[in-house]
Design a protein around this motif. Structure first.
Motif, PDB file in Angstrom:
ATOM      1  N   MET A   1      -4.022   6.700  -2.297  1.00  0.00           N
ATOM      2  CA  MET A   1      -3.618   7.685  -2.940  1.00  0.00           C
ATOM      3  C   MET A   1      -2.661   7.734  -4.167  1.00  0.00           C
ATOM      4  O   MET A   1      -2.775   8.476  -5.019  1.00  0.00           O
ATOM      5  CB  MET A   1      -3.261   8.676  -2.044  1.00  0.00           C
ATOM      6  CG  MET A   1      -4.428   9.368  -0.910  1.00  0.00           C
ATOM      7  SD  MET A   1      -3.727  10.332   0.324  1.00  0.00           S
ATOM      8  CE  MET A   1      -3.097  11.843  -0.777  1.00  0.00           C
TER       9      MET A   1
ATOM     10  N   PRO B   1      -6.981  13.377   7.883  1.00  0.00           N
ATOM     11  CA  PRO B   1      -7.101  14.574   8.702  1.00  0.00           C
ATOM     12  C   PRO B   1      -6.596  15.981   7.975  1.00  0.00           C
ATOM     13  O   PRO B   1      -6.169  15.944   6.958  1.00  0.00           O
ATOM     14  CB  PRO B   1      -5.580  14.258   9.752  1.00  0.00           C
ATOM     15  CG  PRO B   1      -4.857  13.334   8.653  1.00  0.00           C
ATOM     16  CD  PRO B   1      -6.010  12.725   7.872  1.00  0.00           C
TER      17      PRO B   1
ATOM     18  N   ASN C   1       0.961   5.413   0.142  1.00  0.00           N
ATOM     19  CA  ASN C   1       0.115   6.501   0.458  1.00  0.00           C
ATOM     20  C   ASN C   1      -1.332   6.483   0.688  1.00  0.00           C
ATOM     21  O   ASN C   1      -2.263   6.517  -0.166  1.00  0.00           O
ATOM     22  CB  ASN C   1       0.144   7.729  -0.613  1.00  0.00           C
ATOM     23  CG  ASN C   1       1.657   7.860  -1.030  1.00  0.00           C
ATOM     24  OD1 ASN C   1       2.532   7.735  -0.189  1.00  0.00           O
ATOM     25  ND2 ASN C   1       2.115   8.672  -2.054  1.00  0.00           N
ATOM     26  N   PRO C   2      -1.679   5.783   1.976  1.00  0.00           N
ATOM     27  CA  PRO C   2      -3.171   5.320   2.171  1.00  0.00           C
ATOM     28  C   PRO C   2      -3.904   6.256   2.267  1.00  0.00           C
ATOM     29  O   PRO C   2      -3.747   7.452   2.740  1.00  0.00           O
ATOM     30  CB  PRO C   2      -2.631   4.528   3.627  1.00  0.00           C
ATOM     31  CG  PRO C   2      -1.406   5.107   4.095  1.00  0.00           C
ATOM     32  CD  PRO C   2      -0.566   5.373   2.861  1.00  0.00           C
TER      33      PRO C   2
ATOM     34  N   SER D   1       3.381   0.659   3.243  1.00  0.00           N
ATOM     35  CA  SER D   1       2.894  -0.218   4.244  1.00  0.00           C
ATOM     36  C   SER D   1       2.346  -1.437   3.478  1.00  0.00           C
ATOM     37  O   SER D   1       1.894  -1.664   2.496  1.00  0.00           O
ATOM     38  CB  SER D   1       1.619   0.451   4.960  1.00  0.00           C
ATOM     39  OG  SER D   1       1.141  -0.413   5.951  1.00  0.00           O
TER      40      SER D   1
ATOM     41  N   ILE E   1      -1.952  -0.766   9.142  1.00  0.00           N
ATOM     42  CA  ILE E   1      -1.894   0.740   8.168  1.00  0.00           C
ATOM     43  C   ILE E   1      -1.343   1.737   9.156  1.00  0.00           C
ATOM     44  O   ILE E   1      -0.596   2.576   8.630  1.00  0.00           O
ATOM     45  CB  ILE E   1      -3.101   0.931   7.234  1.00  0.00           C
ATOM     46  CG1 ILE E   1      -2.581   2.105   6.399  1.00  0.00           C
ATOM     47  CG2 ILE E   1      -3.970   1.502   8.416  1.00  0.00           C
ATOM     48  CD1 ILE E   1      -1.913   1.519   5.373  1.00  0.00           C
TER      49      ILE E   1
ATOM     50  N   THR F   1       0.885  -0.978   0.024  1.00  0.00           N
ATOM     51  CA  THR F   1      -0.076   0.113   0.014  1.00  0.00           C
ATOM     52  C   THR F   1       0.946   1.232  -0.114  1.00  0.00           C
ATOM     53  O   THR F   1       1.927   1.361   0.887  1.00  0.00           O
ATOM     54  CB  THR F   1      -0.946  -0.207   1.318  1.00  0.00           C
ATOM     55  OG1 THR F   1      -1.910  -1.191   1.130  1.00  0.00           O
ATOM     56  CG2 THR F   1      -1.653   1.278   1.317  1.00  0.00           C
TER      57      THR F   1
ATOM     58  N   LEU G   1      -8.538  -2.701   0.327  1.00  0.00           N
ATOM     59  CA  LEU G   1      -7.121  -2.926   0.301  1.00  0.00           C
ATOM     60  C   LEU G   1      -6.580  -2.315  -1.150  1.00  0.00           C
ATOM     61  O   LEU G   1      -7.393  -2.301  -2.365  1.00  0.00           O
ATOM     62  CB  LEU G   1      -6.937  -4.293   0.035  1.00  0.00           C
ATOM     63  CG  LEU G   1      -7.052  -5.218   1.481  1.00  0.00           C
ATOM     64  CD1 LEU G   1      -6.700  -6.654   1.384  1.00  0.00           C
ATOM     65  CD2 LEU G   1      -6.509  -4.647   2.541  1.00  0.00           C
ATOM     66  N   ASN G   2      -5.454  -1.638  -1.141  1.00  0.00           N
ATOM     67  CA  ASN G   2      -4.751  -0.947  -2.227  1.00  0.00           C
ATOM     68  C   ASN G   2      -5.710   0.123  -2.633  1.00  0.00           C
ATOM     69  O   ASN G   2      -5.340   0.323  -3.891  1.00  0.00           O
ATOM     70  CB  ASN G   2      -4.370  -2.127  -3.081  1.00  0.00           C
ATOM     71  CG  ASN G   2      -3.364  -3.040  -2.447  1.00  0.00           C
ATOM     72  OD1 ASN G   2      -3.865  -4.165  -2.338  1.00  0.00           O
ATOM     73  ND2 ASN G   2      -2.147  -2.567  -2.282  1.00  0.00           N
TER      74      ASN G   2
ATOM     75  N   ILE H   1      -7.690   4.975  16.417  1.00  0.00           N
ATOM     76  CA  ILE H   1      -7.791   6.469  16.563  1.00  0.00           C
ATOM     77  C   ILE H   1      -8.996   6.951  16.338  1.00  0.00           C
ATOM     78  O   ILE H   1      -9.671   7.840  16.858  1.00  0.00           O
ATOM     79  CB  ILE H   1      -6.899   7.188  15.441  1.00  0.00           C
ATOM     80  CG1 ILE H   1      -6.995   8.705  15.664  1.00  0.00           C
ATOM     81  CG2 ILE H   1      -7.472   6.917  13.846  1.00  0.00           C
ATOM     82  CD1 ILE H   1      -5.729   9.489  14.930  1.00  0.00           C
TER      83      ILE H   1
ATOM     84  N   LYS I   1      -6.636   5.975   4.315  1.00  0.00           N
ATOM     85  CA  LYS I   1      -7.318   5.390   5.696  1.00  0.00           C
ATOM     86  C   LYS I   1      -6.387   5.377   6.773  1.00  0.00           C
ATOM     87  O   LYS I   1      -4.862   5.373   6.344  1.00  0.00           O
ATOM     88  CB  LYS I   1      -7.821   4.017   5.258  1.00  0.00           C
ATOM     89  CG  LYS I   1      -6.747   2.979   5.183  1.00  0.00           C
ATOM     90  CD  LYS I   1      -7.449   1.660   5.154  1.00  0.00           C
ATOM     91  CE  LYS I   1      -6.347   0.503   5.118  1.00  0.00           C
ATOM     92  NZ  LYS I   1      -6.694  -0.870   5.000  1.00  0.00           N
ATOM     93  N   THR I   2      -6.462   5.082   7.858  1.00  0.00           N
ATOM     94  CA  THR I   2      -5.543   4.797   8.964  1.00  0.00           C
ATOM     95  C   THR I   2      -6.162   3.784   9.880  1.00  0.00           C
ATOM     96  O   THR I   2      -7.422   3.143   9.302  1.00  0.00           O
ATOM     97  CB  THR I   2      -5.008   6.127   9.730  1.00  0.00           C
ATOM     98  OG1 THR I   2      -4.065   5.439  10.466  1.00  0.00           O
ATOM     99  CG2 THR I   2      -6.061   6.773  10.615  1.00  0.00           C
ATOM    100  N   CYS I   3      -5.978   3.417  11.051  1.00  0.00           N
ATOM    101  CA  CYS I   3      -6.218   2.266  11.647  1.00  0.00           C
ATOM    102  C   CYS I   3      -7.306   2.699  12.703  1.00  0.00           C
ATOM    103  O   CYS I   3      -7.555   3.860  13.197  1.00  0.00           O
ATOM    104  CB  CYS I   3      -5.145   1.481  12.260  1.00  0.00           C
ATOM    105  SG  CYS I   3      -4.361   2.378  13.781  1.00  0.00           S
TER     106      CYS I   3
ATOM    107  N   TRP J   1       4.380   9.506   8.505  1.00  0.00           N
ATOM    108  CA  TRP J   1       4.225  10.092   7.178  1.00  0.00           C
ATOM    109  C   TRP J   1       4.251  11.229   7.375  1.00  0.00           C
ATOM    110  O   TRP J   1       3.386  12.165   7.472  1.00  0.00           O
ATOM    111  CB  TRP J   1       2.965   9.376   6.671  1.00  0.00           C
ATOM    112  CG  TRP J   1       2.895   9.703   4.966  1.00  0.00           C
ATOM    113  CD1 TRP J   1       3.940  10.150   4.087  1.00  0.00           C
ATOM    114  CD2 TRP J   1       1.630   9.557   4.414  1.00  0.00           C
ATOM    115  NE1 TRP J   1       3.256  10.470   2.863  1.00  0.00           N
ATOM    116  CE2 TRP J   1       1.881   9.975   2.818  1.00  0.00           C
ATOM    117  CE3 TRP J   1       0.281   9.306   4.619  1.00  0.00           C
ATOM    118  CZ2 TRP J   1       0.892  10.064   1.911  1.00  0.00           C
ATOM    119  CZ3 TRP J   1      -0.582   9.513   3.479  1.00  0.00           C
ATOM    120  CH2 TRP J   1      -0.227   9.688   2.232  1.00  0.00           C
TER     121      TRP J   1
END
Lengths: 459, 546
Positions: free
Chosen positions: A375, A413, A19-20, B114, B84, A17, A371-372, A27, A22-24, B91
């Motif tokens: 950005m 964000p 430049n995702p 990642s 992720i 992946t 998945l994948n 948060i 999404k994050t986890c 980043w």
């Protein structure tokens, strides 16, 4: 070029992946928990998780974001984190005195199999939870879903663990906020008040993450849904969930536990989604829509008609969270624009289904989630079919600069601008703000790049 | 330094800081809250576990390894093996600036890589996905180097990132692939990650390229990460003074520089905490001495330059360094002469990092300000008390599981740059050769030293001391400012900087002047809250007579 290594040619990836979008999970759980009054979020894992989540939320809001951690070391990772969590609960209640601790798990505690339900029960049995105080929890493994999933899981935990049925129905409607800003939550409350509907909004981060400067740090700011309100949601006449990914799971859980019927609508971003929200809420409460709201809607439509030439046919690329970009895509179509590249890192089939419906007028549109769907891919699509506008979180600015594309910051964000905490993106007035920003992005570019003889005074 | 600041009774402060804690916690924290005496330097409990539930500034081992040490090198593809989040949060958030040689040269710092580990990878193992990711990175970018960083679940499920890296390295032949076991739960803070990063960089990079770079005075700059362009300013000064920089660890650096670092004749160390291992290992294996320097502060910069010239012992270099200082200092002086009347006598608190809480005291001294309390987030006792305490530091379970590389002199490349006698002579001249005196020696008697300060303690300290400025990081920034005290971020510099060297010093003076004297702090109360309007306060006479 900032992203000089991104090639135009798209090759399918399965492992990497880049430049995702999404994050986890954790948060999201932390953010949701901040929307309960008197609540301290607690991260059950290594210190780094808590530190990263607090840092990211702080950069986004420019506000204190208080949260504690179980501070796992290698020992805890091998023998289980129960001792750490029990110690944490004791320390937190004596030092930081919250009314509620909202514990969420992490990939670490999930991998070793810590059972939050069992540990919090033990804390209660051992007398570590003072009278009248609460410890709630949500399982939020980082290797499932995304930050949006974590938000949904914590909101579900809040609903399940606080709601009570007294058998007596209350004349109130639950509004379950999908992942939105404090300003948006304030706007929901304002619209409900205008409609004359009594609501319980949860979670509610207004007056928490947009707290005033008073010269005094208030550890638990005045905002947030109160315990009393949360206990009453089981008696509400119905629930309205704003967003099928981030809010609906809580509505389902509440219906299961307390038999509160629910309806899921899109987050009210843009004209059509706001229309549906107002219709659903007024119908559920049995109230007429007041002229005030009709006029607000009229002002939005007025600008859409006045400025229609600037929107027509403009190609847009966007990325973000499904509950936000689904109605946003619809709004772009209402504006006669062409959203052609869309990614969201959050998995789920609902996204594809809704996007297919919304985008049927634009068969050439690319969209992908899960998945994948990152950005890097979005950028590659943009290189193949350029756009007039990019919409997404702050990380989009690297693409926008390289490709010289006007850029609208939207989503999470936002690390480099203010405003999102204070000015809503939802409802008619929020949509008007979005519209103004889109127009400004186009017009600023035109003013900057027009030939001198083509420079326009009136636009 | 003379104490014209009135310190509150430090033993009472200590009591107040810990009284809300459960008894066991209070007992533990008391050992990390120390009243300083620069003459006899008391012991500080440091590098120990944070009590669960305490709101701490600390992060994790992964952050120290990937975020701090490896992050700033621009031409490595850093793949984070895990869910992720870990890669996402690291980043671009540390502001390590970098300047590729040309617009075509490699720079992956703007990218986030990642394996986005999923539940099935946790259950059935993630090595296959990792290897696939490495392959895809290689096919897409053909980088010189790919580094793999393990996150918490990776260690627990037993993925062997080192074996996977080796397999791929051998498969490619022209790409150096290596891994780090920097799972977040290792150690007690970022510090564990620094050590793990040092080991990996030393093992897999340093010593791979023996080309001798031209230049008479060749050194490496260790523990400088180019946040806000700090390394650029130091590079500028080195160049002006005729000092050749072989490699920076790791601000504005490249793989090529790191691989060639063992050809330098001196290692100068900025951040002792994060990189002292590298200095030690290079000394043992290649015979390159290391020396503690500080380029934060104009006087400190001048002093560090003189130390470097003294080390090389070359009269021409000494003269050149004096020339540079003579040229730079008047510009600094003009700024400080203007600003100092407005900052003189004010107080500061610094709770940050593993060296910054020490280094930045020099800048505050230049501003005429006093540091009343300071502490590190993730340092060890030697960073407080000096390296002479190293033999007495107990190795606990949390430190034991971090590998100590067994280093011996390289049979071909070991070449002591100075004889023992020469080194001794330099030490006698006050050069911190292979040594570091720590923070406390420089701090005033009765000032407070607090390791791993908690949120609760910070708020108490602010209430008691009412400092004019507080220095920490993003998590503390708005908490402290809500209390009406400006907070200077010393990780990200509040998106300003550089703060090193001569230019950096003047940047810092201006920023601190602006912050402590900003009229906005006096506007917080609404007029109706301060004068009358039913709030019980008396109307001021001036209003009546006007």
């Amino acid at each position: 070029m900032l992203l000089r290594h991104t090639p135009k040619e798209v090759i399918a990836r399965e492992g990497l992946t880049i430049n995702p979008a999404k994050t986890c999970q954790p948060i999201g759980a932390m953010y949701a928990a901040l929307g309960i009054h008197g609540c301290l979020p607690h991260s059950h894992g290594s210190q780094g998780c808590c530190s990263y989540h607090r840092s990211t939320l702080t950069r986004h809001y420019k506000e204190p974001v208080m949260a504690a951690t179980s501070s796992f070391t290698e020992g805890a990772s091998v023998f289980g984190g129960q001792a750490n969590l029990l110690a944490a609960i004791e320390t937190i209640f004596s030092v930081y005195e919250p009314d509620i601790i909202a514990v969420h798990s992490t990939c670490l505690s999930e991998t070793i199999g810590d059972d939050l339900q069992q540990i919090t029960k033990k804390a209660k049995d051992d007398g570590k939870i003072p009278e009248g105080k609460y410890v709630i929890y949500a399982s939020t493994p980082s290797f499932v879903g995304s930050h949006v999933t974590g938000y949904a899981n914590m909101v579900t935990g809040i609903a399940e663990q606080f709601a009570q049925s007294t058998g007596e129905k209350k004349e109130q409607i639950n509004i379950i906020a999908g992942w939105m800003e404090p300003s948006d939550m304030r706007e929901i409350k304002k619209l409900s008040k205008e409609l004359g509907v009594k609501i319980v909004l949860f979670p509610d981060t207004s007056d928490v993450l947009d707290a005033p400067q008073t010269g005094k740090h208030v550890f638990y700011p005045k905002g947030g849904t109160t315990v009393e309100e949360l206990k009453s949601i089981g008696d509400s006449s119905s629930s309205l969930a704003l967003g099928c990914i981030s809010a609906e799971p809580a509505a389902i859980a509440l219906d299961k536990k307390c038999k509160v019927p629910f309806e899921t609508v899109d987050m009210p971003i843009g004209l059509s989604a706001t229309d549906r929200f107002i219709m659903s809420l007024s119908k559920a409460a049995g109230v007429e829509v007041p002229d005030e709201i009709t006029a607000e809607r009229g002002r939005l439509i007025d600008v859409m008609t006045d400025m229609e030439q600037y929107f027509y046919g403009k190609k847009v690329a966007l990325f973000g969270d499904p509950d936000q970009i689904i109605p946003l895509t619809e709004f772009l179509l209402d504006l006669n624009m062409k959203p052609i590249h869309i990614v969201s890192g959050t998995p789920g089939q609902r996204f594809e289904k809704r996007m297919k419906e919304i985008l049927r007028r634009i068969p050439e549109a690319n969209f992908k989630n899960g998945l994948n769907a990152d950005m890097f891919l979005l950028h590659q699509w943009m290189k193949n079919e350029p756009v007039d506008l990019l919409i997404g979180n702050t990380y989009g600015k690297y693409i926008a600069r390289d490709e010289n594309v006007p850029f609208l910051r939207f989503g999470f964000p936002i690390l480099d601008r203010i405003g999102h905490s204070y000015f809503p993106n939802i409802g008619y007035s929020g949509s008007l703000r979005l519209l103004e920003k889109i127009l400004n992005a186009f017009m600023d570019r035109q003013d900057r790049e027009a030939l001198e003889e083509k420079f326009e005074l009136v636009m | 330094m003379e104490a014209n600041i009135h310190f509150p009774d430090p033993s009472k402060v200590r009591e107040e800081l810990t009284q809300r804690y459960p008894a066991k916690v209070a007992k533990k924290r008391t050992k990390s809250i120390i009243i300083n005496d620069p003459e006899t330097i008391p012991e500080v409990q440091a590098n120990v576990r944070t009590v669960p539930g305490i709101i701490t500034q600390r992060g994790c081992s992964y952050a120290g390894c990937k975020g701090v040490v490896l992050g700033p090198t621009r031409d490595i593809v850093n793949i984070v093996h895990g869910p992720i989040g870990c890669s996402f949060y690291a980043w671009l958030t540390r502001r390590n600036q970098t300047r590729p040689e040309t617009p075509e040269h490699e720079n992956y710092i703007t990218y986030c890589f990642s394996t986005d580990m999923q539940e099935e990878n946790v259950v059935f193992g993630g090595e296959k996905k990792l290897k696939q990711a490495i392959q895809e990175a290689y096919d897409l970018f053909h980088p010189k180097s790919i580094a793999i960083f393990s996150t918490c679940p990776v260690g627990l499920i037993g993925d062997d990132v080192h074996a996977a890296s080796k397999e791929m390295r051998e498969k490619f032949g022209d790409c150096n692939v290596f891994g780090f076991s920097c799972e977040g739960y290792r150690g007690v803070s970022q510090s564990a990650g620094h050590h793990i990063a040092n080991n990996g960089v030393f093992k897999h990079m340093v010593g791979r390229n023996n080309t001798i770079k031209e230049g008479k005075f060749k050194l490496n700059l260790l523990g400088e990460y180019n946040i806000g362009g700090d390394a650029f300013e130091i590079e500028r000064i080195f160049e002006k003074a005729g000092i050749t920089l072989v490699a920076s660890f790791s601000g504005n650096s490249t793989v090529g520089q790191l691989e060639n670092a063992h050809t330098a004749d001196l290692n100068v160390i900025m951040c002792h905490r994060s990189i002292n291992y590298m200095g030690e290992m290079m000394e043992t294996k290649y015979g390159i001495p290391w020396m503690k320097v500080n380029f934060v502060g104009a006087e400190s910069t001048a002093k560090s330059l003189r130390k470097i010239a003294e080390y090389f012992g070359d009269e021409e270099l000494k003269a050149k360094v004096e020339e540079v200082i003579a040229e730079e200092m008047p510009k600094v002086k003009a700024v400080i002469d203007d600003i100092r009347p407005r900052t003189e006598g004010k107080t500061a608190m610094l709770f940050v990092g593993g060296s910054r809480a020490h280094h930045y005291q020099d800048l505050f001294t230049e501003l005429g300000m006093t540091t009343v309390a300071a502490g590190y987030e993730f340092a060890h006792r030697d960073d407080y008390e000096g390296r002479h305490v190293l033999p007495s530091i107990k190795v606990d379970a949390d430190s034991k599981n971090i590998e100590e590389l067994k280093i011996v002199a390289d049979p071909e490349l070991y070449q002591p740059r100075k004889t023992e006698a020469e080194l001794e002579a330099l030490k006698e001249k006050g050069l911190e050769i292979n040594g570091y005196e720590g923070m406390m020696k420089q701090m005033m008697k009765k000032s407070l030293v607090v390791d791993d300060v908690s949120h609760y303690e910070s708020e108490k300290l602010i209430e008691i001391y009412k400092p004019d400025i507080f220095c920490a990081g993003i998590k503390e920034k708005y908490v402290v400012q809500k209390m009406g005290v400006p907070l200077k971020q010393l990780h990200s510099y509040d998106y300003g900087g550089p703060y090193t060297g001569f230019v950096g010093a003047t940047n810092f003076y201006r920023d601190i002047d602006r912050m402590v004297n900003n009229p906005v702090w006096k506007l917080i109360k609404a007029p109706w809250e301060t004068a009358g309007n039913g709030k019980g306060a008396e109307l001021e006479a001036s209003y009546v007579t006007q």
